[in-house]
Design a protein around this motif. Structure first.
Motif, short mmCIF file in Angstrom:
data_model
loop_
_atom_site.label_atom_id
_atom_site.label_comp_id
_atom_site.label_asym_id
_atom_site.label_seq_id
_atom_site.Cartn_x
_atom_site.Cartn_y
_atom_site.Cartn_z
N SER A 137 0.84 -1.19 0.00
CA SER A 137 0.00 0.00 0.00
C SER A 137 0.88 1.25 0.00
O SER A 137 1.99 1.24 0.52
CB SER A 137 -0.94 -0.01 1.20
N GLU A 138 0.37 2.32 -0.58
CA GLU A 138 1.16 3.54 -0.70
C GLU A 138 1.53 4.10 0.67
O GLU A 138 2.61 4.66 0.85
CB GLU A 138 0.38 4.58 -1.52
N GLN A 139 0.60 3.92 1.62
CA GLN A 139 0.88 4.42 2.97
C GLN A 139 2.11 3.73 3.56
O GLN A 139 2.94 4.35 4.19
CB GLN A 139 -0.34 4.18 3.86
N ARG A 140 2.24 2.42 3.30
CA ARG A 140 3.40 1.69 3.84
C ARG A 140 4.68 2.13 3.16
O ARG A 140 5.75 2.16 3.78
CB ARG A 140 3.20 0.19 3.69
N ILE A 141 4.57 2.47 1.86
CA ILE A 141 5.76 2.97 1.16
C ILE A 141 6.20 4.28 1.81
O ILE A 141 7.38 4.51 2.07
CB ILE A 141 5.45 3.18 -0.33
N VAL A 146 9.90 7.63 5.02
CA VAL A 146 10.09 8.56 6.13
C VAL A 146 10.99 7.94 7.20
O VAL A 146 11.89 8.59 7.74
CB VAL A 146 8.73 8.96 6.75
N SER A 147 10.78 6.65 7.47
CA SER A 147 11.58 5.98 8.48
C SER A 147 13.05 5.96 8.08
O SER A 147 13.93 6.27 8.89
CB SER A 147 11.05 4.56 8.69
N GLY A 200 6.37 10.09 17.89
CA GLY A 200 5.14 10.79 17.52
C GLY A 200 4.89 10.74 16.02
O GLY A 200 3.76 10.50 15.57
N ILE A 201 5.94 10.94 15.25
CA ILE A 201 5.81 10.83 13.78
C ILE A 201 5.38 9.43 13.40
O ILE A 201 4.51 9.23 12.55
CB ILE A 201 7.16 11.15 13.09
N ALA A 202 6.00 8.43 14.04
CA ALA A 202 5.63 7.04 13.74
C ALA A 202 4.13 6.84 13.96
O ALA A 202 3.46 6.18 13.17
CB ALA A 202 6.44 6.08 14.60
N GLY A 203 3.60 7.43 15.03
CA GLY A 203 2.17 7.33 15.30
C GLY A 203 1.34 7.96 14.20
O GLY A 203 0.37 7.38 13.73
N GLY A 204 1.74 9.15 13.77
CA GLY A 204 1.02 9.83 12.70
C GLY A 204 1.05 9.01 11.41
O GLY A 204 0.08 8.98 10.65
N LEU A 205 2.19 8.33 11.19
CA LEU A 205 2.33 7.54 9.96
C LEU A 205 1.45 6.29 9.99
O LEU A 205 0.93 5.86 8.96
CB LEU A 205 3.79 7.11 9.79
N THR A 206 1.30 5.69 11.19
CA THR A 206 0.52 4.45 11.24
C THR A 206 -0.98 4.72 11.31
O THR A 206 -1.77 3.83 11.01
CB THR A 206 0.89 3.60 12.47
N ALA A 207 -1.36 5.95 11.69
CA ALA A 207 -2.78 6.23 11.90
C ALA A 207 -3.68 5.78 10.74
O ALA A 207 -4.71 5.15 10.98
CB ALA A 207 -2.98 7.71 12.19
N PRO A 208 -3.32 6.04 9.48
CA PRO A 208 -4.23 5.62 8.41
C PRO A 208 -4.36 4.11 8.24
O PRO A 208 -5.36 3.65 7.71
CB PRO A 208 -3.60 6.24 7.15
N ILE A 209 -3.34 3.32 8.64
CA ILE A 209 -3.52 1.87 8.50
C ILE A 209 -4.04 1.20 9.75
O ILE A 209 -4.71 0.18 9.67
CB ILE A 209 -2.23 1.10 8.08
N TYR A 210 -3.72 1.75 10.92
CA TYR A 210 -4.08 1.03 12.14
C TYR A 210 -5.22 1.68 12.92
O TYR A 210 -5.59 1.19 13.97
CB TYR A 210 -2.87 0.95 13.07
#
Lengths: 290, 392
Positions: A137-141, A146-147, A200-210
């Motif tokens: 998924s594009e979100q995971r890319i 970012v990571s 905090g960024i990691a949280g923002g990044l996972t929000a759309p999938i989790y």
């Protein structure tokens, strides 16, 4: 074959996320000698920040960057209240304090925002790219990109910048570092804020999938601890490598052994490392911590 | 190195203390034997124990609204044998020890005549242990775990289909109406999920039909790519999600992102509005079991939906209100037939009921107090729940 490649892709994508959260955790351990059990809660704060900013029609990328700042600011307040007063006491006291912070933040957000999951949807969250039957998924890319950038930046910061030299000096020997004019307290402050802001960024990044909900951070804290112990407490390259290794162990054990046992296998790997090489698998490569 | 080891042992011991603390929250001892005379001229008290604060409060309040509607209607018609009904609704926070405490207080201090509860099967089981000591007629309209009615108590009545019934109905529907030969199951790693895997597989795997995958996940898990990758590789005709909506909606989303476009099935967890809110377009066309369809062409259902809408300004879209509404009526009618609120006699009447027509279906309680109510098959179509099938 497609399945094999998909398993590798899944493992790397999750690994990038684990690496990012573990990075903050290991950084904080290195400088403050604090096992921060509230690390995952900062991912939750970042995720809620992103959710509310997007409710105000903010652009997703901007919301993520702001979630870095929000997590950092809350980290600043928490450091003053919960960790700074304990800086001279036993490490155990700070660790207990972090557990308290974790419970406090979870309950506060349950009270303020209710335990029901909230959905964050951005333009990527529904789409995937596909090549030879392998989907990502594009979100995971986005998470992987970012990571990697943030891992690279953190590594550069510590190895090449003046701030990084002070951080390393403070973590090696705080007393001598103070004698040399390095403001160790301020360094501890900044490291903590930077460490939790990364999460905090990691949280923002996972929000759309989790999705976003108050207890989302707890499992992330556990995973991050596995990664950090695997890579060596306080070891930055170790945390990055460890993240990918844990991601891959997870996806391969799920794919070829059993999905019900994937966590069992990950934690067994942790025990093996603790028995055979308790200083972390990467200790030879990078002996010095942070 | 030394410091590290010390830290590690501290971490381990701390974690074990935490686990012990969590496990230590046990329920207080059972009912006290205080007996006080029942007032047989005042109102009959119906105790409703459910979650009215926190996460499940939404569902608990739906139960309360259903019960209140029934109580008000009955009182407006003069009550039962000249006595009014009074609803005592109390919050148990979906917490087993709180639930027992609230039930105990209702039984010993308030002298309730009937008990209704709760949202959670595990809490219900401990609570009915208390009401059983005084034989108080106890209704279970919402909790569906099989073992609630397995305890052999003589005062417990469940007017909603138990879990294994919805699994059987789902298998029957698929065998009858769908062409699938190969199905994959992704299930939560709990009694609920494992039970579905077991019963569904036993009933589905006949005449060459096959379950290709039985993948498990933990409650609270967020990433299902590993499970779904395995499922995708074995190319099933459809996928069954044996879990609740919090995880189920994420599973549906992540399945779409992995290119799994097969028909999805699930169970009661997908009732109501939540799946659409959490799953968006990914849950479109998902087929699931349901206990209540507000659009059903049944007189009783329509008058309930209208009255509910008139009182609360919304259409009841899941069974929480309907089944609790029915429970109050079942009790009131039984008292009317028995001519007294004496628990022995009311229980006798309830056990002798035959095809009592209610919103949830025609009720006949078996010797364990379980009724075989309607199980619907519903589908999510363009953001709406639509009842598509139910067995005659």
């Amino acid at each position: 074959m497609t399945e094999f490649i998909q398993i590798i892709v899944n493992g790397m994508a999750n690994g990038a996320l684990y690496a990012l959260i573990a990075l903050g955790l290991t950084l904080i351990y290195g400088v403050m000698n604090l096992s921060n059990f509230a690390q995952g809660e900062f991912a939750m704060i970042g995720a809620f920040g992103t959710y509310f900013l997007m409710q105000m029609h903010m652009n997703y990328m901007l919301a993520i960057i702001l979630s870095f700042i929000i997590a950092g600011l809350i980290g600043f307040v928490i450091h003053i209240l919960a960790f700074h007063p304990l800086r001279k006491s036993e490490p155990l006291n700070m660790m207990l304090s972090s557990l308290g912070v974790s419970v406090f933040l979870v309950n506060l957000s349950q009270y303020l925002f209710s335990p029901n999951p909230k959905v964050v949807s951005n333009s990527f969250s529904e789409k995937s790219i596909q090549a030879f039957g392998v989907f990502l998924s594009e979100q995971r890319i986005l998470i992987v990109i970012v990571s990697l950038i943030l891992c690279g930046f953190t590594y550069w910061l510590l190895e090449r910048s003046k701030f990084g030299r002070s951080v390393r000096a403070a973590s090696l020997d705080p007393d001598t570092a103070t004698l040399y004019g390095i403001p160790t307290n301020r360094i501890a402050f900044l490291t903590f804020i930077f460490g939790v802001a990364l999460t905090g960024i990691a949280g923002g990044l996972t929000a759309p999938i989790y999705n976003v909900y108050p207890t989302m951070g707890i499992s992330l804290t556990l995973k991050a601890f596995v990664v950090v112990v695997l890579g060596g407490m306080g070891n930055i390259p170790g945390a990055i490598m460890g993240g990918f290794i844990v991601g891959l162990i997870e996806s391969f054990s799920a794919g070829y052994i059993s999905t019900a046992f994937q966590d069992v296998i990950v934690f067994s790997a942790l025990f093996l490392v603790l028995i055979i090489k308790p200083e972390g698998i990467l200790s030879k490569v990078q002996g010095e911590k942070v | 190195m030394k410091r590290f080891k010390k830290m590690f042992f501290m971490m381990v011991s701390l974690l074990s203390v935490l686990i012990l603390l969590l496990a230590g929250c046990s329920a207080p001892k059972g009912a006290s034997e205080s007996d006080s005379k029942k007032d047989s001229s005042g109102p009959m008290k119906i105790g409703l124990v459910t979650q009215l604060s926190g996460g499940g409060a939404l569902y608990g309040n739906l139960m309360k609204q259903g019960a209140q509607l029934a109580v008000d209607q009955i009182n407006a018609k003069g009550g039962v044998d000249g006595r009014k009904l009074k609803l005592l609704a109390e919050d148990d926070q979906a917490n087993p020890s709180e639930s027992v405490k609230v039930t105990q207080r209702m039984v010993s201090d308030e002298n309730i005549d009937a008990w209704i509860g709760t949202l959670k099967s595990s809490d219900t089981i401990t609570d009915i242990g208390i009401t059983a000591k005084k034989n108080i007629p106890s209704f279970v309209p919402v909790a569906v775990a099989d073992n609630v009615t397995d305890s052999g108590l003589n005062n417990v009545y469940r007017n909603v289909a138990k879990n294994s019934m919805q699994i059987t109905e789902m298998v029957n529907y698929i065998l009858k109406e769908q062409p699938h030969k190969k199905m994959a199951i992704i299930a939560e790693n709990t009694d609920y999920g494992r039970n579905i895997v077991k019963i569904f597989s036993e009933q589905f795997e006949k005449d060459g039909r096959k379950i290709t995958n039985k993948e498990l996940y933990n409650v609270g898990q967020k990433d299902f790519n590993n499970q779904l990758t395995k499922i995708k590789a074995s190319k099933p005709d459809s996928v069954l999600i044996a879990g609740l909506v919090a995880e189920g909606a994420l599973i549906a989303k992540q399945a779409k992102q992995l290119g799994i476009n097969q028909q999805l099935y699930s169970f009661g967890g997908f009732m109501g509005k939540q799946p659409m809110e959490l799953g968006g377009s990914a849950v479109n066309n998902l087929i699931h079991t349901d206990y209540f369809v507000p659009t059903a062409k049944d007189e009783k259902t329509q008058s309930f939906v209208n009255d509910f809408n008139k009182k609360y300004g919304q259409i009841p879209d899941s069974y929480y209100s309907a089944a609790t509404y029915d429970a109050v009526y079942l009790y009131a009618d039984a008292v009317k037939k028995a001519g007294t609120s004496d628990p022995e006699k009311v229980n006798k009447v309830l056990h002798e009921l035959k095809d009592e027509h209610t919103v949830m279906g025609d009720i006949t309680f078996d010797k364990n107090g379980q009724a075989a109510t309607k199980v619907w098959i519903s589908q999510i179509q363009d953001g709406k729940q639509v009842g598509i099938y139910h067995a005659e």
